[in-house]
Design a protein around this motif. Structure first.
Motif, PDB file in Angstrom:
ATOM      1  N   GLY A 297      -5.820 -11.154  -9.728  1.00 26.55           N
ATOM      2  CA  GLY A 297      -7.275 -11.095  -9.858  1.00 26.55           C
ATOM      3  C   GLY A 297      -7.841  -9.712 -10.064  1.00 26.55           C
ATOM      4  O   GLY A 297      -9.027  -9.474  -9.811  1.00 26.55           O
ATOM      5  N   ALA A 298      -7.014  -8.772 -10.531  1.00 26.97           N
ATOM      6  CA  ALA A 298      -7.485  -7.417 -10.800  1.00 26.97           C
ATOM      7  C   ALA A 298      -7.858  -7.277 -12.276  1.00 26.97           C
ATOM      8  O   ALA A 298      -7.536  -8.139 -13.097  1.00 26.97           O
ATOM      9  CB  ALA A 298      -6.414  -6.394 -10.421  1.00 26.97           C
TER      10      ALA A 298
ATOM     11  N   LEU B 109      -9.319  -2.166 -11.409  1.00 25.31           N
ATOM     12  CA  LEU B 109     -10.335  -2.640 -10.470  1.00 25.31           C
ATOM     13  C   LEU B 109      -9.671  -3.751  -9.670  1.00 25.31           C
ATOM     14  O   LEU B 109      -9.311  -4.791 -10.219  1.00 25.31           O
ATOM     15  CB  LEU B 109     -11.567  -3.154 -11.212  1.00 25.31           C
ATOM     16  CG  LEU B 109     -12.250  -2.138 -12.135  1.00 25.31           C
ATOM     17  CD1 LEU B 109     -13.375  -2.799 -12.921  1.00 25.31           C
ATOM     18  CD2 LEU B 109     -12.790  -0.956 -11.330  1.00 25.31           C
ATOM     19  N   VAL B 110      -9.508  -3.523  -8.368  1.00 26.78           N
ATOM     20  CA  VAL B 110      -8.635  -4.371  -7.554  1.00 26.78           C
ATOM     21  C   VAL B 110      -9.411  -5.015  -6.399  1.00 26.78           C
ATOM     22  O   VAL B 110     -10.148  -4.311  -5.680  1.00 26.78           O
ATOM     23  CB  VAL B 110      -7.468  -3.537  -6.977  1.00 26.78           C
ATOM     24  CG1 VAL B 110      -6.553  -4.403  -6.117  1.00 26.78           C
ATOM     25  CG2 VAL B 110      -6.678  -2.880  -8.109  1.00 26.78           C
ATOM     26  N   PRO B 111      -9.254  -6.330  -6.174  1.00 23.85           N
ATOM     27  CA  PRO B 111      -9.843  -6.945  -4.977  1.00 23.85           C
ATOM     28  C   PRO B 111      -9.316  -6.254  -3.722  1.00 23.85           C
ATOM     29  O   PRO B 111      -8.112  -5.958  -3.641  1.00 23.85           O
ATOM     30  CB  PRO B 111      -9.360  -8.406  -5.052  1.00 23.85           C
ATOM     31  CG  PRO B 111      -9.061  -8.635  -6.495  1.00 23.85           C
ATOM     32  CD  PRO B 111      -8.557  -7.318  -7.017  1.00 23.85           C
ATOM     33  N   PRO B 112     -10.177  -5.979  -2.750  1.00 24.44           N
ATOM     34  CA  PRO B 112      -9.733  -5.245  -1.552  1.00 24.44           C
ATOM     35  C   PRO B 112      -8.541  -5.884  -0.855  1.00 24.44           C
ATOM     36  O   PRO B 112      -7.695  -5.183  -0.293  1.00 24.44           O
ATOM     37  CB  PRO B 112     -10.984  -5.255  -0.657  1.00 24.44           C
ATOM     38  CG  PRO B 112     -12.128  -5.368  -1.611  1.00 24.44           C
ATOM     39  CD  PRO B 112     -11.632  -6.232  -2.729  1.00 24.44           C
ATOM     40  N   THR B 113      -8.452  -7.205  -0.886  1.00 27.91           N
ATOM     41  CA  THR B 113      -7.360  -7.901  -0.192  1.00 27.91           C
ATOM     42  C   THR B 113      -6.009  -7.686  -0.865  1.00 27.91           C
ATOM     43  O   THR B 113      -4.970  -8.018  -0.278  1.00 27.91           O
ATOM     44  CB  THR B 113      -7.640  -9.409  -0.123  1.00 27.91           C
ATOM     45  OG1 THR B 113      -7.871  -9.907  -1.449  1.00 27.91           O
ATOM     46  CG2 THR B 113      -8.868  -9.693   0.730  1.00 27.91           C
ATOM     47  N   GLU B 114      -5.995  -7.134  -2.089  1.00 26.53           N
ATOM     48  CA  GLU B 114      -4.745  -6.980  -2.832  1.00 26.53           C
ATOM     49  C   GLU B 114      -4.225  -5.548  -2.844  1.00 26.53           C
ATOM     50  O   GLU B 114      -3.208  -5.257  -3.468  1.00 26.53           O
ATOM     51  CB  GLU B 114      -4.948  -7.447  -4.280  1.00 26.53           C
ATOM     52  CG  GLU B 114      -5.364  -8.905  -4.414  1.00 26.53           C
ATOM     53  CD  GLU B 114      -4.282  -9.864  -3.948  1.00 26.53           C
ATOM     54  OE1 GLU B 114      -3.093  -9.486  -3.978  1.00 26.53           O
ATOM     55  OE2 GLU B 114      -4.631 -10.991  -3.552  1.00 26.53           O
ATOM     56  N   LEU B 115      -4.909  -4.635  -2.140  1.00 28.45           N
ATOM     57  CA  LEU B 115      -4.513  -3.227  -2.203  1.00 28.45           C
ATOM     58  C   LEU B 115      -3.120  -2.988  -1.615  1.00 28.45           C
ATOM     59  O   LEU B 115      -2.317  -2.231  -2.179  1.00 28.45           O
ATOM     60  CB  LEU B 115      -5.550  -2.365  -1.480  1.00 28.45           C
ATOM     61  CG  LEU B 115      -6.925  -2.278  -2.163  1.00 28.45           C
ATOM     62  CD1 LEU B 115      -7.929  -1.587  -1.253  1.00 28.45           C
ATOM     63  CD2 LEU B 115      -6.818  -1.541  -3.498  1.00 28.45           C
ATOM     64  N   GLU B 116      -2.802  -3.607  -0.492  1.00 30.86           N
ATOM     65  CA  GLU B 116      -1.484  -3.421   0.115  1.00 30.86           C
ATOM     66  C   GLU B 116      -0.386  -3.972  -0.791  1.00 30.86           C
ATOM     67  O   GLU B 116       0.691  -3.364  -0.912  1.00 30.86           O
ATOM     68  CB  GLU B 116      -1.433  -4.090   1.484  1.00 30.86           C
ATOM     69  CG  GLU B 116      -2.236  -3.375   2.558  1.00 30.86           C
ATOM     70  CD  GLU B 116      -2.015  -3.975   3.933  1.00 30.86           C
ATOM     71  OE1 GLU B 116      -1.059  -4.774   4.090  1.00 30.86           O
ATOM     72  OE2 GLU B 116      -2.790  -3.644   4.842  1.00 30.86           O
ATOM     73  N   THR B 117      -0.654  -5.104  -1.422  1.00 27.90           N
ATOM     74  CA  THR B 117       0.324  -5.697  -2.330  1.00 27.90           C
ATOM     75  C   THR B 117       0.589  -4.774  -3.512  1.00 27.90           C
ATOM     76  O   THR B 117       1.734  -4.623  -3.960  1.00 27.90           O
ATOM     77  CB  THR B 117      -0.180  -7.062  -2.837  1.00 27.90           C
ATOM     78  OG1 THR B 117      -0.506  -7.881  -1.723  1.00 27.90           O
ATOM     79  CG2 THR B 117       0.866  -7.764  -3.679  1.00 27.90           C
ATOM     80  N   LEU B 118      -0.459  -4.128  -4.015  1.00 29.32           N
ATOM     81  CA  LEU B 118      -0.292  -3.197  -5.128  1.00 29.32           C
ATOM     82  C   LEU B 118       0.577  -2.014  -4.718  1.00 29.32           C
ATOM     83  O   LEU B 118       1.470  -1.598  -5.468  1.00 29.32           O
ATOM     84  CB  LEU B 118      -1.658  -2.708  -5.609  1.00 29.32           C
ATOM     85  CG  LEU B 118      -1.635  -1.631  -6.696  1.00 29.32           C
ATOM     86  CD1 LEU B 118      -0.917  -2.123  -7.947  1.00 29.32           C
ATOM     87  CD2 LEU B 118      -3.057  -1.184  -7.034  1.00 29.32           C
ATOM     88  N   ASP B 119       0.332  -1.461  -3.536  1.00 27.37           N
ATOM     89  CA  ASP B 119       1.150  -0.334  -3.064  1.00 27.37           C
ATOM     90  C   ASP B 119       2.624  -0.725  -2.973  1.00 27.37           C
ATOM     91  O   ASP B 119       3.510   0.044  -3.362  1.00 27.37           O
ATOM     92  CB  ASP B 119       0.647   0.144  -1.699  1.00 27.37           C
ATOM     93  CG  ASP B 119      -0.296   1.342  -1.821  1.00 27.37           C
ATOM     94  OD1 ASP B 119      -0.241   2.032  -2.862  1.00 27.37           O
ATOM     95  OD2 ASP B 119      -1.079   1.586  -0.892  1.00 27.37           O
TER      96      ASP B 119
END
Length: 221
Positions: free
Chosen positions: A167-168, A184-194
């Motif tokens: 959903g980014a 542009l990333v949903p806040p809930t997906e930031l850890e997954t991106l890292d």
């Protein structure tokens, strides 16, 4: 979990309703300010200068915190407020609704007017929804990933695939001493991106999180 933000329109939409020979012409348009809304209302009045009533409802602001309505000569409470209730119920903001009425010679009564003006606006929203013209609003964070030019193509491809699945939205990159890839990333997906970046770069790449933004995306996306 915070409540979802109100939705908005992608484009103007029109809908016509005929009840007992009276024509109700609904025009809904996306607007960013009361000034823009007033310009839409003025344009409708000019186009349909010979109509008896141009009733209005508008909702503005990210959280739908500014609202206004007008019965424009109809009995108090029979037009503007019912129109406004439809916009509220359908969770719309940054939109103005104008319903122009051509009187057909038959009185509808207060209840009939409420139903007619409500139905005209609801029909326009339904038409927008059916045509993919409703936009959801989402809160995202600006994210950048600095990658060496030699790795930029591979990381860019990875980020595009990841974005499609989470959903980014991929933003335009910047190229200088390094390639700055932006999302542009949903806040809930930031850890997954890292975690994804660490796995793809042996821990060398990390995402830098920036400002919060609100973006509009198709409701059925």
């Amino acid at each position: 979990m915070p409540a979802p933000l109100p939705r908005t329109l992608a484009d103007p939409v029109d809908h016509e309703l005929v009840i007992k020979k009276s024509r109700f012409l609904a025009h809904l348009a996306p607007v960013a300010s009361e000034t823009e809304a007033d310009a839409v209302i003025a344009a409708v009045r000019k186009q349909h200068w010979d109509a008896r009533h141009h009733c209005v409802a508008m909702v503005l602001g990210t959280h739908a915190d500014s609202q206004r309505s007008s019965d424009d000569g109809e009995p108090s409470g029979t037009a503007g407020v019912p129109m406004l209730e439809v916009l509220r119920h359908r969770r719309l903001t940054d939109v103005v609704a104008v319903v122009t009425r051509y009187f057909g010679g038959v009185l509808l009564g207060a209840g009939g007017l409420v139903r007619a003006y409500s139905a005209a606006v609801a029909g326009a929203v339904d038409a927008a929804d059916a045509g993919g013209g409703i936009l959801e609003r989402r809160t995202v964070r600006e994210v950048s990933v600095d990658a060496p030019h030699a790795d930029a193509g591979r990381i860019d491809h990875l980020l595009r695939d990841w974005s499609a699945a989470h959903g980014a939205v991929v933003d335009d990159p910047e190229y200088a001493e390094v390639a700055r890839l932006r999302l542009l990333v949903p806040p809930t997906e930031l850890e997954t991106l890292d975690a994804e970046l660490a796995a793809a770069s042996a821990g060398r790449l990390r995402a830098t999180v920036g400002a919060e933004r609100i973006v509009d995306v198709p409701a059925h996306d």
